[in-house]
Design a protein around this motif. Structure first.
Motif, PDB file in Angstrom:
ATOM      1  N   GLY A  83     -22.449 -25.483   9.908  1.00  0.00           N
ATOM      2  CA  GLY A  83     -21.109 -26.112   9.355  1.00  0.00           C
ATOM      3  C   GLY A  83     -20.099 -25.046   9.544  1.00  0.00           C
ATOM      4  O   GLY A  83     -18.856 -25.249   9.513  1.00  0.00           O
ATOM      5  N   LEU A  84     -20.298 -23.569   9.716  1.00  0.00           N
ATOM      6  CA  LEU A  84     -19.325 -22.688   9.687  1.00  0.00           C
ATOM      7  C   LEU A  84     -18.481 -22.754  10.945  1.00  0.00           C
ATOM      8  O   LEU A  84     -17.205 -22.739  10.697  1.00  0.00           O
ATOM      9  CB  LEU A  84     -19.937 -21.337   9.812  1.00  0.00           C
ATOM     10  N   SER A  85     -19.045 -23.166  11.981  1.00  0.00           N
ATOM     11  CA  SER A  85     -18.053 -23.261  13.435  1.00  0.00           C
ATOM     12  C   SER A  85     -17.269 -24.148  13.237  1.00  0.00           C
ATOM     13  O   SER A  85     -16.038 -24.045  13.595  1.00  0.00           O
ATOM     14  CB  SER A  85     -19.097 -23.624  14.432  1.00  0.00           C
ATOM     15  N   GLU A  86     -17.466 -25.425  12.744  1.00  0.00           N
ATOM     16  CA  GLU A  86     -16.627 -26.656  12.426  1.00  0.00           C
ATOM     17  C   GLU A  86     -15.339 -26.244  11.834  1.00  0.00           C
ATOM     18  O   GLU A  86     -14.120 -26.774  12.065  1.00  0.00           O
ATOM     19  CB  GLU A  86     -17.384 -27.648  11.934  1.00  0.00           C
TER      20      GLU A  86
ATOM     21  N   ARG B 159     -14.159 -36.490   2.612  1.00  0.00           N
ATOM     22  CA  ARG B 159     -13.361 -35.729   3.458  1.00  0.00           C
ATOM     23  C   ARG B 159     -14.006 -34.778   4.267  1.00  0.00           C
ATOM     24  O   ARG B 159     -14.947 -34.019   3.943  1.00  0.00           O
ATOM     25  CB  ARG B 159     -12.201 -35.096   2.565  1.00  0.00           C
ATOM     26  N   VAL B 160     -13.914 -34.892   5.663  1.00  0.00           N
ATOM     27  CA  VAL B 160     -14.522 -34.130   6.786  1.00  0.00           C
ATOM     28  C   VAL B 160     -13.575 -33.039   6.794  1.00  0.00           C
ATOM     29  O   VAL B 160     -12.532 -33.058   7.831  1.00  0.00           O
ATOM     30  CB  VAL B 160     -14.901 -34.905   7.659  1.00  0.00           C
ATOM     31  N   ARG B 161     -13.862 -31.727   6.471  1.00  0.00           N
ATOM     32  CA  ARG B 161     -12.882 -30.539   6.886  1.00  0.00           C
ATOM     33  C   ARG B 161     -13.172 -30.095   8.300  1.00  0.00           C
ATOM     34  O   ARG B 161     -14.377 -29.998   8.542  1.00  0.00           O
ATOM     35  CB  ARG B 161     -13.091 -29.548   6.041  1.00  0.00           C
ATOM     36  N   THR B 162     -11.961 -29.849   9.000  1.00  0.00           N
ATOM     37  CA  THR B 162     -12.185 -29.022  10.134  1.00  0.00           C
ATOM     38  C   THR B 162     -11.651 -27.886  10.189  1.00  0.00           C
ATOM     39  O   THR B 162     -11.297 -27.115   9.050  1.00  0.00           O
ATOM     40  CB  THR B 162     -11.718 -29.943  11.339  1.00  0.00           C
TER      41      THR B 162
ATOM     42  N   THR C  23      -5.712 -24.462  15.043  1.00  0.00           N
ATOM     43  CA  THR C  23      -5.603 -25.414  14.707  1.00  0.00           C
ATOM     44  C   THR C  23      -5.530 -26.397  16.053  1.00  0.00           C
ATOM     45  O   THR C  23      -4.778 -25.773  16.915  1.00  0.00           O
ATOM     46  CB  THR C  23      -4.236 -25.474  14.076  1.00  0.00           C
ATOM     47  N   GLY C  24      -6.192 -27.255  16.237  1.00  0.00           N
ATOM     48  CA  GLY C  24      -6.305 -28.142  17.349  1.00  0.00           C
ATOM     49  C   GLY C  24      -7.297 -27.588  18.485  1.00  0.00           C
ATOM     50  O   GLY C  24      -7.418 -28.143  19.541  1.00  0.00           O
ATOM     51  N   GLY C  25      -7.697 -26.395  18.218  1.00  0.00           N
ATOM     52  CA  GLY C  25      -8.583 -25.669  19.034  1.00  0.00           C
ATOM     53  C   GLY C  25      -9.913 -26.126  19.122  1.00  0.00           C
ATOM     54  O   GLY C  25     -10.354 -26.729  18.265  1.00  0.00           O
ATOM     55  N   PRO C  26     -10.807 -25.363  19.812  1.00  0.00           N
ATOM     56  CA  PRO C  26     -12.313 -25.638  19.715  1.00  0.00           C
ATOM     57  C   PRO C  26     -12.703 -25.166  18.533  1.00  0.00           C
ATOM     58  O   PRO C  26     -12.361 -24.087  18.198  1.00  0.00           O
ATOM     59  CB  PRO C  26     -12.776 -25.008  21.082  1.00  0.00           C
ATOM     60  N   PRO C  27     -13.890 -25.433  18.308  1.00  0.00           N
ATOM     61  CA  PRO C  27     -14.773 -24.808  17.105  1.00  0.00           C
ATOM     62  C   PRO C  27     -15.055 -23.520  17.430  1.00  0.00           C
ATOM     63  O   PRO C  27     -15.265 -23.314  18.930  1.00  0.00           O
ATOM     64  CB  PRO C  27     -15.729 -25.599  16.711  1.00  0.00           C
ATOM     65  N   VAL C  28     -15.514 -22.490  16.679  1.00  0.00           N
ATOM     66  CA  VAL C  28     -15.618 -21.209  16.944  1.00  0.00           C
ATOM     67  C   VAL C  28     -17.237 -20.686  16.651  1.00  0.00           C
ATOM     68  O   VAL C  28     -17.493 -21.262  15.900  1.00  0.00           O
ATOM     69  CB  VAL C  28     -14.739 -20.051  16.245  1.00  0.00           C
ATOM     70  N   ILE C  29     -17.594 -20.016  17.708  1.00  0.00           N
ATOM     71  CA  ILE C  29     -19.011 -19.705  17.424  1.00  0.00           C
ATOM     72  C   ILE C  29     -19.265 -18.376  16.684  1.00  0.00           C
ATOM     73  O   ILE C  29     -18.221 -17.512  16.739  1.00  0.00           O
ATOM     74  CB  ILE C  29     -20.037 -19.458  18.872  1.00  0.00           C
ATOM     75  N   MET C  30     -20.241 -18.325  15.768  1.00  0.00           N
ATOM     76  CA  MET C  30     -20.290 -17.162  14.951  1.00  0.00           C
ATOM     77  C   MET C  30     -21.092 -16.189  15.643  1.00  0.00           C
ATOM     78  O   MET C  30     -21.609 -16.033  16.540  1.00  0.00           O
ATOM     79  CB  MET C  30     -21.288 -17.522  13.762  1.00  0.00           C
ATOM     80  N   ARG C  31     -20.811 -14.963  15.098  1.00  0.00           N
ATOM     81  CA  ARG C  31     -21.149 -13.562  15.515  1.00  0.00           C
ATOM     82  C   ARG C  31     -22.518 -12.905  14.897  1.00  0.00           C
ATOM     83  O   ARG C  31     -23.197 -13.921  14.067  1.00  0.00           O
ATOM     84  CB  ARG C  31     -20.274 -12.572  15.214  1.00  0.00           C
TER      85      ARG C  31
END
Lengths: 402, 401
Positions: B151-154, B222-225, B159-167
């Motif tokens: 759930g961290l990437s999501e 509520r689904v957070r992004t 804002t409005g961009g792709p989800p981010v992969i973790m390191r």
């Protein structure tokens, strides 16, 4: 009675931020007795923080507070008053651990610093959690989670990818760095207690939130000192794979081992492009990562994320997908593992909470009581534990001490 | 004096998450014996790793950062005798840690049921990505994929961009959590004399770091992004460009007092009086415009200048530091965040020091990461009392490999 790993430990908490509350939650959920000391009237800062149950602001209905304070006893006490200090010191005498997250000078100003408290209780383990620690030029600096994430070195590397170099560094969502610091403190506390068993004496632990985050990024922290490599967002990320668009959202995968690349090629139905000389070894694939991603995406956009995840895994390729909070709660896997615990609270009824990532065979993680209402255990602690009379209790309330 | 002196840990982990577990315990004085072999070598010792990190030295540096203070025995667990030797080591250990996929330790003949017969009070922690049960047990995962599943990437991204992969931190976070679990089990063993098995799931460890985001869903649907550096309440709350190449400072304002302090510190510009910024909610609603105005100021200063000016005024401001800046930073210097070790092949290497300052039992870096099998002889001779000839035979037969 179920067995609890930390049943013998008594903890006193004087914290306002997420990190401190989380450190004692970790202990309380494994059976430690935690008495949370809150300011009369306002209570812990998290009580005023969203999300609120059904979006109605109420100090007893913050999801953040409810999550962070399971299994704790809650009292209100104004430690800046003389009587408040006396009561606090009585509690310190009965505690194994004190956790506090006030600015470095605060406890000294209140006469509640480690040197004073250890006179009352030489076995006390006292952990202090602050943004920059108890020493050094930044010790009195303020920092919110945003600031910690950036000054702890992880923000500068997020998000990885050359396309992000002109854009601002980013923080991870929510309070992640606070959880990191709370966890770090909880480890130190248990180690200090382990040593106390052998030595009989307590000690002081200084936790810096900045350093807690740096510790999680240790692979990058020394690369400039050792190889002269300043890591940037452009140098981060993965050679190929990562989060890529698919038919219904994003799929995520990575192939660290060559055999996983071979399996990926097979999984895709052995496309001709995959046999290009350029991609034949690990170094070649690393070098041509962008090209590989472009070619992969042409195939991925015809497939659903769920299929890619499960079928990819069946083929031995580390596929995943980007889960939202809803996906987590709906996950069959997490449901089967009982990762979400339903907890009943007088103000919210039954709500699902994340539990813990460890399943102990002998001493299970367990919630025996929900987060306390503000001052819920005043009577229990002040009259039964400290043997103040009810009359006194009423006076203390009227005087704003509790 | 070390807080965990006397604790011996048999470490059957590789990559990053597992080694982080035992590293933290080794920092506090536990004796960690890392089991490796050429047949199943740690990722950071492989050629692929040198490709990823840019050089063999960089890869060795990463390995050093994760395995300082440990001993290494080269023992091939795919051989029968290797497993028997591992069992003898279990007999003299307090804790066994592995980070294989679920089921592998059982397959090797080193499952908890076997180990507890060897040592009744052994503590065993199996750190897999998905845990030992459930339909997805046995799935393969790394930091990048676990970060996404947690759930961290999501909740991370522009804002409005792709989800981010973790390191790599998405490996080290679970590793840190597992170290906590081991310490809790050690506490219980001291109390009762009982050991136990701990089934640990790394992806669940990461999900615990977004508890309130999950609760927003379970309480409110509520689904957070992701929303950049922004906050639900605070504004300004962002990372602002400063003078210099790729230099940024984070500033966060949580109330009217801090806002007033910010305005004064930057010289009370005319816009500070603007109706749009007159209270917290208005500032939050107009944060895009506000961010541009704040950045026009930060852009004319270095990030250090911004931190100094604003912190003096009581405003939370801190640069987005690079590794190089942290290494040279006066605060990190004074707190001795870095120390050196003499690595037998790489020479002097810096490592990050432990993240806790204990007054009585300082955690410390005592030795570099071991070479493969560097302590095989010590472990077998000194700890198990094995004769030289026996060791030579096991080397010849590639049990010690």
């Amino acid at each position: 009675m179920p067995k609890r790993a930390l049943a013998s430990i008594k903890v006193l908490e004087l914290c306002h931020d997420v990190a401190g509350s989380y450190s004692t939650k970790l202990l309380a959920d494994l059976g430690a007795e935690v008495i949370k000391v809150e300011r009369p009237g306002h209570g812990d800062a998290a009580r005023n923080s969203p999300p609120f149950f059904h979006d109605i602001p109420d100090p007893d209905k913050s999801g953040l507070f409810l999550y962070l304070n399971t299994n704790k006893l809650g009292i209100t006490l104004n430690v800046t008053t003389a009587t408040g200090k006396d009561i606090f010191q009585e509690l310190v005498k009965q505690s194994d651990v004190l956790v506090e997250d006030n600015p470095p000078q605060y406890m000294t100003e209140q006469g509640l610093d480690y040197d004073s408290l250890k006179e009352l209780n030489p076995r006390l383990v006292m952990a202090s959690i602050t943004p920059f620690g108890q020493t050094g030029p930044y010790r009195d600096y303020k920092a919110y989670p945003l600031n910690i994430f950036h000054c702890g070195g992880e923000g500068y590397l997020t998000p990885g990818g050359v396309e992000n170099i002109g854009r601002p560094p980013l923080k991870v969502g929510g309070f992640l760095t606070e959880y990191d610091s709370g966890l770090s403190a909880a480890i130190a506390i248990l180690a200090a207690l382990y040593w106390r068993r052998k030595s009989g004496i307590g000690q002081r632990i200084d936790i810096s939130k900045q350093e807690s985050l740096m510790a999680l990024n240790r692979l990058d922290m020394v690369r400039s000192a050792n190889e002269g490599e300043v890591i940037t967002r452009a140098k981060q990320g993965v050679p190929y794979g990562g989060a890529l668009p698919c038919k219904d959202g994003y799929t995520v995968f990575i192939t660290w081992e060559s055999v996983q690349w071979d399996r990926l090629v097979k999984f895709m139905g052995d496309p001709e492009w995959a046999h290009d000389e350029k991609f034949k070894d690990y170094a070649g694939r690393y070098k041509h990562g962008e090209l590989i991603n472009a070619l992969l995406t042409e195939w991925l956009v015809n497939h659903n994320k769920e299929d890619l995840y499960h079928q990819g895994q069946a083929a031995g390729v580390p596929f995943a997908m980007v889960y939202s909070s809803k996906d987590l709660v709906d996950s069959e896997h997490l449901t089967a593992r009982e990762f979400f615990a339903e907890i009943n609270h007088p103000k919210t009824g039954r709500v699902k909470y994340p539990s813990a990532p460890y399943k102990f065979s002998e001493t299970p993680w367990q919630v025996t009581r929900p987060a306390p209402l503000l001052g819920e255990h005043n009577e229990e602690i002040f009259t039964r534990r400290l043997e103040h009379s009810r009359e006194e209790l009423a006076k203390l309330g009227a005087a704003g001490v509790i | 004096m070390d807080s965990l002196s006397g604790v011996r840990i048999l470490d059957i982990t590789r990559y990053a998450a597992g080694p982080q577990i035992t590293l933290l315990l080794a920092f506090m004085g536990a004796e960690v014996i890392k089991v490796e072999s050429m047949a199943n070598i740690d990722h950071f010792r492989r050629e692929e790793s040198a490709v990823v990190f840019g050089s063999a030295r960089a890869s060795a540096d990463c390995f050093n950062s994760l395995n300082a203070n440990k001993l290494s025995i080269s023992l091939d667990l795919s051989t029968t005798e290797g497993v028997e030797l591992a069992k003898r080591l279990v007999h003299i250990s307090d804790v066994v840690v592995d980070n294989f996929r679920a089921g592998i330790m059982d397959k090797l003949g080193l499952g908890y049921d076997v180990l507890k017969e060897i040592k009744r009070d052994i503590i065993m922690l199996s750190a897999s990505s998905h845990g030992a049960t459930g339909p997805e047990k046995g799935y393969i995962a790394y930091a990048v994929t676990m970060g996404a599943l947690s759930g961290l990437s999501e909740v991370t991204g522009y804002t409005g961009g792709p989800p981010v992969i973790m390191r790599s931190s998405a490996d080290l976070r679970p590793g840190t959590t597992a170290a906590f679990a081991i310490l809790a089990a050690l506490n219980y063993r001291e109390e009762t004399g009982e050991g136990q098995f701990i089934d640990f799931s790394a992806r669940e460890a990461l999900s615990c770091g977004i508890g309130e985001i999950i609760m927003d869903y379970t309480m409110n649907g509520r689904v957070r992004t992701h929303n950049g550096n922004r906050d639900d309440i605070m504004a300004p709350h962002n990372c602002y460009r400063c003078d210099g190449e790729d230099k940024w400072v984070s500033i966060a304002i949580s109330n009217d007092n801090e806002w007033a302090a910010l305005c004064q510190a930057i010289g009370n510009p005319a816009w500070a009086e603007d109706e749009r910024f007159s209270d917290q909610l208005s500032r939050w609603q107009h944060q895009e415009e506000l961010d541009k105005l704040v950045e026009a100021w930060t852009n004319t200063h270095t990030h250090y200048e911004v931190m100094n000016i604003l912190q003096t005024a009581g405003v939370a401001a801190a640069p987005s530091f690079s590794n190089e800046e942290l290494f040279n930073d006066p605060h990190c210097r004074e707190r001795e965040c870095f120390a050196t070790v003499q690595h037998p092949e790489e020479g002097e290497l810096y490592v990050l020091t432990p993240p806790w300052k204990f007054s009585a039992t300082p955690a410390r870096v005592t030795s570099p990461a071991p070479l493969l099998g560097e302590h095989t002889e010590y472990v077998l001779t000194e700890l198990l009392g094995m004769p030289e000839e026996e060791i030579s035979r096991l080397v010849a037969e590639k049990v010690l490999y």
